[in-house]
Enzyme design. Structure first.
Site, PDB file in Angstrom:
ATOM      1  N   GLU A 113       0.789  -1.234  -0.230  1.00 45.06           N
ATOM      2  CA  GLU A 113      -0.024   0.126   0.054  1.00 45.06           C
ATOM      3  C   GLU A 113       0.740   1.181  -0.063  1.00 45.06           C
ATOM      4  O   GLU A 113       0.582   2.091  -0.676  1.00 45.06           O
ATOM      5  CB  GLU A 113      -1.127   0.127   1.282  1.00 45.06           C
ATOM      6  N   CYS A 123       2.182  -4.645 -10.194  1.00 47.17           N
ATOM      7  CA  CYS A 123       3.279  -5.336 -10.951  1.00 47.17           C
ATOM      8  C   CYS A 123       2.939  -6.509 -11.168  1.00 47.17           C
ATOM      9  O   CYS A 123       2.582  -7.561 -10.514  1.00 47.17           O
ATOM     10  CB  CYS A 123       4.457  -5.098  -9.966  1.00 47.17           C
ATOM     11  N   CYS A 147      10.272  -5.589  -6.598  1.00 39.14           N
ATOM     12  CA  CYS A 147      11.209  -6.024  -7.610  1.00 39.14           C
ATOM     13  C   CYS A 147      11.990  -4.988  -8.277  1.00 39.14           C
ATOM     14  O   CYS A 147      11.656  -3.806  -7.989  1.00 39.14           O
ATOM     15  CB  CYS A 147      10.362  -6.770  -8.725  1.00 39.14           C
ATOM     16  N   CYS A 150      10.119  -2.147 -10.039  1.00 35.93           N
ATOM     17  CA  CYS A 150       9.482  -1.181  -9.257  1.00 35.93           C
ATOM     18  C   CYS A 150      10.391  -0.302  -8.331  1.00 35.93           C
ATOM     19  O   CYS A 150      10.025   0.947  -8.308  1.00 35.93           O
ATOM     20  CB  CYS A 150       8.420  -1.871  -8.170  1.00 35.93           C
TER      21      CYS A 150
END
Lengths: 162, 464
Positions: A113, A123, A147, A150
């Site tokens: 969040e 993602c 990841c 991101c």
């Protein structure tokens, strides 16, 4: 529990995390018909009562909803300041899970969040914490980290709080 | 998710639903817009392209979700629509599905239900896109300019034609009437280094010997009665390009010799002229006759045959490559739809069965004509079997006759068709699945007069 979340946030975002404890809830967030709490109204309230600047993550144990869905694990303002996560559905007794598992789920959804407040959308990379979770099984399949994609998409921000 | 972002339009009169659903979808990476009522939804459908529509069934203001769905089907039939409702009833669900809704969700949705549905939609759209790309690729692979085929025999024709196009050698196209000899010749010309030059077609069977001679080589003023001015022939007109000599097997002995000379020297004289004219012309000849047999029986010069038969290309008849029929049907329906400005989606399965059962003596041209008739007659966007006017296989003709020779049957059939068309040769040729020129030559051969009494007259010579 909160300490565990703090560790994860620190690991994911690498910025100082401050903690505030409080038992208040916004009254207008309670929906008597649905017998659930509106996560959207909680976000609005957090923005009003929380300290200015940074990001805010509210942690609660009440059952959250958004009008179009039967429940949510949490909600965040995409690219905004506030996020909220609840343990209510993460500790679903129908799903296998001891206290430790619930703790992991809470930490993952908290990072998830807060990721939204940094402008990250869901993602598709397997295991990424920003993957969409429609059930606790989905949450359990994710790792607690962002990841590399991101991480790269996240722009550095000023100080945030939780 | 595939490269391009999915665009979603949320139509709901409740602001809280629009915001909540929009927010959820945006976090999923979709591009989302919302409309508060049916009318503004229709405006948005007119203004932009949408991949997915999430439409509330019950909305105040004169236009409910079903009406929006109905409009969406007309404006953007490829958009996937999902109906949302607070109260599910069987009737509304059935009505929504009848109007082409993809799914039907009861508010509030279970998060897993919404996720699964969005995944299904995105997967389906990816499949639709992939399918379109593959079909396009397949079409490219199965065509040589205007010719489409996936049969191995035709693929060999395409390969040979492609190579032959690059050379300057004479090509002899062999094939039955309607098998696409001129279409292939035009394709070869278009693929050749001469593409910028003219493509000139002459039908050798349509003209008498003297007319054909002047048509091919031109004439000087006063060279014969009626030659009131000097006229250039087709050889000159085709200078720098390609000359297509159709029905070359039907030319007279004298013209065979003239043609042989031009092929050897690349020079000729206009009729009545003395000055030699030199041209740079690539010859593509075509015939449906068996030229080797004609050489054997002495009706065709052997030396000319070898001059023409440098690169022979044999176009197989349609009945020998029935696997091409569905592809050709799709190709022609698409073309006819564009030409006639009429929405045509294809042929019904019964119509396709009738097409596949037919023997196609008039080959691809006959198929095209039958489909054109079907396209004109079809009431809806799908051509039905009855629209094609193909006789059912095995249907006995009225008044069975004495069996006769093939030629006798052909003569009788042509006479009948001409009487059916009240002497209209073009219409008769279409029904017979042959071109007008072939029909005229058959009429001459069988000495058939048109109803009305005149002699079978020759049509204009050139098809260029």
């Amino acid at each position: 529990m909160i300490e565990h979340v703090r560790l994860h946030l620190d690991q994911a975002f690498g910025w100082p995390v401050r903690m505030h404890m409080g038992a208040e809830r916004p009254r207008d967030a309670w929906d008597a018909r649905r017998r659930q709490w509106s996560s959207t109204r909680i976000l609005r309230w957090l923005g009003e009562v929380g300290p200015p600047g940074g990001k805010l993550l509210g942690l609660t144990d009440v059952d959250l909803f958004i009008p179009i869905l039967t429940f949510v694990f949490g909600e965040a303002q995409l690219g905004g300041a506030s996020a909220v996560v609840s343990t209510a559905r993460l500790a679903d007794p129908a799903e296998v899970g001891d206290g430790r598992v619930v703790l992991e789920r809470l930490a993952k959804e908290s990072v998830h969040e807060l990721g939204h407040t940094f402008g990250l959308t869901h993602c598709g990379t397997p295991g990424c914490v920003m993957g969409r979770s429609a059930s606790v099984r989905d949450v359990d399949l994710k790792r607690g980290e962002l990841c590399p994609d991101c991480r790269g998409r996240m722009s550095p921000r000023e100080e945030r709080e939780a | 998710m595939s490269g391009e972002k999915t665009h979603i339009l949320v139509v709901d009169d409740e602001e809280i639903v629009r915001e909540s659903l929009g927010g959820w979808l945006e976090k999923d990476g979709y591009v989302v817009a919302a409309a508060p009522d049916g009318r503004s939804a229709v405006e948005k459908l007119k203004a932009e392209k949408w991949d997915v529509l999430l439409v509330d069934l019950k909305m105040p203001g004169g236009m409910d979700g079903l009406q929006v769905l109905d409009e969406a089907r007309k404006l953007q039939p490829e958009a996937i629509a999902v109906m949302m409702t607070a109260y599910a009833t069987v009737d509304t669900a059935v009505a929504a599905m009848k109007l082409g809704a993809f799914d039907y969700l009861v508010k509030p949705f279970d998060p897993e239900e919404l996720s699964l549905m969005m995944k299904k939609i995105v997967d389906r759209q990816a499949l639709v896109r992939e399918n379109a790309v593959l079909r396009q690729a397949l079409k490219k692979e199965h065509r040589f300019r205007e010719l489409v085929s996936q049969s191995p025999a035709m693929q060999k024709v395409f390969d040979l034609a492609q190579v032959a196009a690059r050379s300057n050698s004479t090509i002899l196209v062999l094939g039955e009437s309607g098998s696409g000899k001129e279409v292939l010749a035009r394709a070869i010309h278009a693929e050749s280094p001469r593409a910028a030059g003219p493509f000139v077609a002459v039908s050798c069977a349509a003209l008498t010997e003297s007319l054909l001679e002047s048509e091919l080589f031109g004439h000087e003023k006063g060279s014969f009665t009626g030659a009131s001015a000097r006229r250039k022939g087709k050889f000159e007109a085709a200078d720098g390009g390609t000359l297509f000599l159709d029905e070359v097997g039907d030319i007279s002995g004298k013209l065979q010799l003239d043609l042989l000379r031009v092929l050897e020297d690349r020079k000729f004289h206009r009729v009545g002229g003395t000055e030699p004219i030199e041209v740079d012309v690539r010859i593509i000849a075509a015939t449906n006759r068996n030229l080797r047999k004609a050489v054997a029986d002495g009706s065709f010069r052997e030396d000319l045959f070898y001059r023409l038969n440098v690169i022979p290309i044999l176009l197989p008849p349609l009945r020998d490559r029935k696997e091409d029929i569905p592809l050709l049907v799709e190709h022609f329906v698409e073309r006819l739809s564009a030409e006639m400005k009429k929405k045509l989606e294809g042929v019904s399965s019964e119509a396709m069965a009738a097409i596949l059962a037919h023997d196609w003596p008039g080959n691809v041209r006959e198929l095209r004509n039958v489909l054109e008739r079907g396209a004109v007659v079809a009431a809806g966007s799908v051509i039905q079997a009855a629209d094609l006017g193909l006789s059912r296989p095995g249907a006995a003709p009225a008044g069975a006759r004495e069996p006769g020779s093939l030629e006798e049957m052909e003569r009788r059939h042509i006479t009948e068709v001409l009487s059916h068309t009240h002497g209209n040769v073009s219409q008769a040729a279409r029904i017979l699945g042959i071109d007008r020129v072939t029909l005229y030559s058959k009429m001459r051969k069988y000495e058939i007069r048109r109803p009305g009494g005149e002699e079978p007259e020759a049509p204009e010579g050139s098809k260029s």
